[in-house]
Design a protein around this motif. Structure first.
Motif, PDB file in Angstrom:
ATOM      1  N   ILE A  37       0.846  -1.198   0.000  1.00 33.97           N
ATOM      2  CA  ILE A  37       0.000   0.000   0.000  1.00 33.97           C
ATOM      3  C   ILE A  37       0.879   1.244   0.000  1.00 33.97           C
ATOM      4  O   ILE A  37       0.674   2.166  -0.786  1.00 33.97           O
ATOM      5  CB  ILE A  37      -0.974   0.007   1.205  1.00 33.97           C
ATOM      6  N   LEU A  38       1.883   1.266   0.874  1.00 34.54           N
ATOM      7  CA  LEU A  38       2.790   2.412   0.928  1.00 34.54           C
ATOM      8  C   LEU A  38       3.535   2.586  -0.390  1.00 34.54           C
ATOM      9  O   LEU A  38       3.704   3.705  -0.880  1.00 34.54           O
ATOM     10  CB  LEU A  38       3.785   2.249   2.081  1.00 34.54           C
ATOM     11  N   LYS A  43       3.794   6.528  -5.477  1.00 38.62           N
ATOM     12  CA  LYS A  43       3.765   7.008  -6.856  1.00 38.62           C
ATOM     13  C   LYS A  43       2.799   8.177  -7.033  1.00 38.62           C
ATOM     14  O   LYS A  43       3.014   9.048  -7.860  1.00 38.62           O
ATOM     15  CB  LYS A  43       3.401   5.860  -7.790  1.00 38.62           C
ATOM     16  N   GLN A  44       1.694   8.176  -6.250  1.00 45.31           N
ATOM     17  CA  GLN A  44       0.694   9.242  -6.391  1.00 45.31           C
ATOM     18  C   GLN A  44      -0.344   9.143  -5.271  1.00 45.31           C
ATOM     19  O   GLN A  44      -0.451   8.127  -4.606  1.00 45.31           O
ATOM     20  CB  GLN A  44      -0.013   9.133  -7.735  1.00 45.31           C
ATOM     21  N   LYS A  45      -1.114  10.241  -5.104  1.00 49.51           N
ATOM     22  CA  LYS A  45      -2.266  10.208  -4.203  1.00 49.51           C
ATOM     23  C   LYS A  45      -3.309   9.297  -4.839  1.00 49.51           C
ATOM     24  O   LYS A  45      -3.483   9.296  -6.052  1.00 49.51           O
ATOM     25  CB  LYS A  45      -2.904  11.591  -4.073  1.00 49.51           C
ATOM     26  N   LEU A  46      -4.004   8.537  -4.002  1.00 48.35           N
ATOM     27  CA  LEU A  46      -5.053   7.661  -4.525  1.00 48.35           C
ATOM     28  C   LEU A  46      -6.281   7.737  -3.646  1.00 48.35           C
ATOM     29  O   LEU A  46      -6.189   7.910  -2.425  1.00 48.35           O
ATOM     30  CB  LEU A  46      -4.562   6.211  -4.598  1.00 48.35           C
ATOM     31  N   ARG A  47      -7.434   7.580  -4.282  1.00 49.50           N
ATOM     32  CA  ARG A  47      -8.692   7.480  -3.554  1.00 49.50           C
ATOM     33  C   ARG A  47      -8.889   6.032  -3.135  1.00 49.50           C
ATOM     34  O   ARG A  47      -8.240   5.118  -3.648  1.00 49.50           O
ATOM     35  CB  ARG A  47      -9.834   7.958  -4.440  1.00 49.50           C
ATOM     36  N   PHE A  48      -9.812   5.831  -2.193  1.00 50.20           N
ATOM     37  CA  PHE A  48     -10.058   4.483  -1.691  1.00 50.20           C
ATOM     38  C   PHE A  48     -10.429   3.543  -2.832  1.00 50.20           C
ATOM     39  O   PHE A  48      -9.912   2.424  -2.924  1.00 50.20           O
ATOM     40  CB  PHE A  48     -11.166   4.502  -0.627  1.00 50.20           C
ATOM     41  N   GLY A  49     -11.318   3.972  -3.714  1.00 51.28           N
ATOM     42  CA  GLY A  49     -11.745   3.137  -4.837  1.00 51.28           C
ATOM     43  C   GLY A  49     -10.594   2.765  -5.757  1.00 51.28           C
ATOM     44  O   GLY A  49     -10.549   1.662  -6.298  1.00 51.28           O
ATOM     45  N   GLU A  50      -9.679   3.701  -5.947  1.00 54.16           N
ATOM     46  CA  GLU A  50      -8.513   3.421  -6.782  1.00 54.16           C
ATOM     47  C   GLU A  50      -7.611   2.385  -6.127  1.00 54.16           C
ATOM     48  O   GLU A  50      -7.068   1.502  -6.795  1.00 54.16           O
ATOM     49  CB  GLU A  50      -7.735   4.709  -7.060  1.00 54.16           C
ATOM     50  N   LEU A  51      -7.465   2.488  -4.809  1.00 62.59           N
ATOM     51  CA  LEU A  51      -6.689   1.480  -4.082  1.00 62.59           C
ATOM     52  C   LEU A  51      -7.356   0.110  -4.175  1.00 62.59           C
ATOM     53  O   LEU A  51      -6.683  -0.909  -4.325  1.00 62.59           O
ATOM     54  CB  LEU A  51      -6.508   1.889  -2.618  1.00 62.59           C
ATOM     55  N   ARG A  78      -4.788  11.159   5.325  1.00 65.37           N
ATOM     56  CA  ARG A  78      -6.128  10.988   4.757  1.00 65.37           C
ATOM     57  C   ARG A  78      -6.763  12.369   4.663  1.00 65.37           C
ATOM     58  O   ARG A  78      -6.873  13.077   5.665  1.00 65.37           O
ATOM     59  CB  ARG A  78      -6.948  10.080   5.667  1.00 65.37           C
ATOM     60  N   THR A  79      -7.172  12.740   3.451  1.00 62.09           N
ATOM     61  CA  THR A  79      -7.800  14.038   3.237  1.00 62.09           C
ATOM     62  C   THR A  79      -9.235  13.816   2.766  1.00 62.09           C
ATOM     63  O   THR A  79      -9.463  13.127   1.772  1.00 62.09           O
ATOM     64  CB  THR A  79      -7.045  14.862   2.179  1.00 62.09           C
ATOM     65  N   VAL A  80     -10.190  14.390   3.495  1.00 58.80           N
ATOM     66  CA  VAL A  80     -11.604  14.286   3.150  1.00 58.80           C
ATOM     67  C   VAL A  80     -12.041  15.621   2.576  1.00 58.80           C
ATOM     68  O   VAL A  80     -11.846  16.676   3.190  1.00 58.80           O
ATOM     69  CB  VAL A  80     -12.462  13.941   4.393  1.00 58.80           C
ATOM     70  N   TYR A  81     -12.608  15.586   1.375  1.00 60.60           N
ATOM     71  CA  TYR A  81     -13.093  16.794   0.715  1.00 60.60           C
ATOM     72  C   TYR A  81     -14.602  16.891   0.910  1.00 60.60           C
ATOM     73  O   TYR A  81     -15.312  15.899   0.757  1.00 60.60           O
ATOM     74  CB  TYR A  81     -12.752  16.761  -0.779  1.00 60.60           C
ATOM     75  N   ALA A  82     -15.072  18.082   1.233  1.00 62.06           N
ATOM     76  CA  ALA A  82     -16.499  18.316   1.467  1.00 62.06           C
ATOM     77  C   ALA A  82     -17.211  18.458   0.121  1.00 62.06           C
ATOM     78  O   ALA A  82     -17.488  19.555  -0.345  1.00 62.06           O
ATOM     79  CB  ALA A  82     -16.699  19.555   2.325  1.00 62.06           C
ATOM     80  N   GLU A  83     -17.470  17.334  -0.490  1.00 60.98           N
ATOM     81  CA  GLU A  83     -18.150  17.289  -1.786  1.00 60.98           C
ATOM     82  C   GLU A  83     -19.245  16.242  -1.717  1.00 60.98           C
ATOM     83  O   GLU A  83     -19.279  15.421  -0.825  1.00 60.98           O
ATOM     84  CB  GLU A  83     -17.166  16.889  -2.896  1.00 60.98           C
ATOM     85  N   ARG A  87     -15.310  12.759  -1.217  1.00 66.50           N
ATOM     86  CA  ARG A  87     -14.074  12.314  -1.845  1.00 66.50           C
ATOM     87  C   ARG A  87     -12.999  12.237  -0.768  1.00 66.50           C
ATOM     88  O   ARG A  87     -12.809  13.183   0.002  1.00 66.50           O
ATOM     89  CB  ARG A  87     -13.654  13.291  -2.941  1.00 66.50           C
ATOM     90  N   VAL A  88     -12.319  11.100  -0.697  1.00 71.11           N
ATOM     91  CA  VAL A  88     -11.255  10.881   0.273  1.00 71.11           C
ATOM     92  C   VAL A  88     -10.008  10.460  -0.487  1.00 71.11           C
ATOM     93  O   VAL A  88     -10.057   9.568  -1.326  1.00 71.11           O
ATOM     94  CB  VAL A  88     -11.634   9.792   1.303  1.00 71.11           C
ATOM     95  N   GLU A  89      -8.893  11.142  -0.214  1.00 75.21           N
ATOM     96  CA  GLU A  89      -7.631  10.794  -0.850  1.00 75.21           C
ATOM     97  C   GLU A  89      -6.610  10.398   0.209  1.00 75.21           C
ATOM     98  O   GLU A  89      -6.624  10.917   1.322  1.00 75.21           O
ATOM     99  CB  GLU A  89      -7.071  11.975  -1.654  1.00 75.21           C
ATOM    100  N   TYR A  90      -5.752   9.484  -0.183  1.00 75.35           N
ATOM    101  CA  TYR A  90      -4.676   9.025   0.688  1.00 75.35           C
ATOM    102  C   TYR A  90      -3.349   9.355   0.029  1.00 75.35           C
ATOM    103  O   TYR A  90      -3.183   9.187  -1.179  1.00 75.35           O
ATOM    104  CB  TYR A  90      -4.777   7.513   0.919  1.00 75.35           C
ATOM    105  N   GLU A  91      -2.413   9.824   0.847  1.00 78.60           N
ATOM    106  CA  GLU A  91      -1.074  10.114   0.353  1.00 78.60           C
ATOM    107  C   GLU A  91      -0.061   9.828   1.470  1.00 78.60           C
ATOM    108  O   GLU A  91      -0.422   9.758   2.642  1.00 78.60           O
ATOM    109  CB  GLU A  91      -0.956  11.559  -0.118  1.00 78.60           C
ATOM    110  N   LEU A  92       1.194   9.692   1.076  1.00 80.10           N
ATOM    111  CA  LEU A  92       2.236   9.431   2.053  1.00 80.10           C
ATOM    112  C   LEU A  92       2.602  10.699   2.811  1.00 80.10           C
ATOM    113  O   LEU A  92       2.584  11.797   2.263  1.00 80.10           O
ATOM    114  CB  LEU A  92       3.494   8.898   1.364  1.00 80.10           C
ATOM    115  N   THR A  93       2.963  10.527   4.056  1.00 79.61           N
ATOM    116  CA  THR A  93       3.509  11.620   4.849  1.00 79.61           C
ATOM    117  C   THR A  93       5.014  11.681   4.562  1.00 79.61           C
ATOM    118  O   THR A  93       5.591  10.726   4.010  1.00 79.61           O
ATOM    119  CB  THR A  93       3.291  11.377   6.350  1.00 79.61           C
TER     120      THR A  93
END
Length: 119
Positions: A37-38, A43-51, A78-83, A87-93
């Motif tokens: 997963i890491l 390589k890029q930010k991904l949404r849960f569905g993409e993962l 984990r970033t949650v967008y108010a849409e 929409r939730v995106e995951y990225e590495l710290t």
């Protein structure tokens, strides 16, 4: 609830795990799916569905648990967008990005030794 004994096996193991640098690092990325997963998020930010599409063999529950653990360990943001729909995106710290060269070395080692063991 009673306190744990200072010299109990559990307490001593816990102390070893938290004081040993190698064990600390291994526990951060330990588990069946965390490394892949890491690596994918490297390589890029991904949404849960993409993962989910990247790892169709991981159950939705297991992916959720692994992402929560990685977030708790401060390796994934984990970033949650108010849409609508949400929409939730995951990225590495930044801490997790430091693991990427190590994953490359582990992958190269695995490739080399996997071939050697098939002989």
């Amino acid at each position: 609830m009673t306190a744990r004994k200072e010299n109990s096996t559990y307490t001593l193991n816990e102390k070893f795990i938290t004081e040993c640098d190698l064990t600390y690092a291994a526990n951060k990325i330990g588990g069946r799916w965390k490394i892949v997963i890491l690596d994918k998020l490297g390589k890029q930010k991904l949404r849960f569905g993409e993962l989910r599409k990247e790892f169709p063999y991981i159950s939705e529950r297991m992916l959720t648990l692994q992402l929560r653990a990685l977030e708790q360990d401060e390796l994934v943001k984990r970033t949650v967008y108010a849409e609508v729909p949400p929409r939730v995106e995951y990225e590495l710290t930044p801490m997790a990005v430091e693991f990427l060269p190590i994953f490359g070395q582990l992958s190269a080692w695995g490739k080399k030794n996997k071939v050697l063991n098939k002989r």
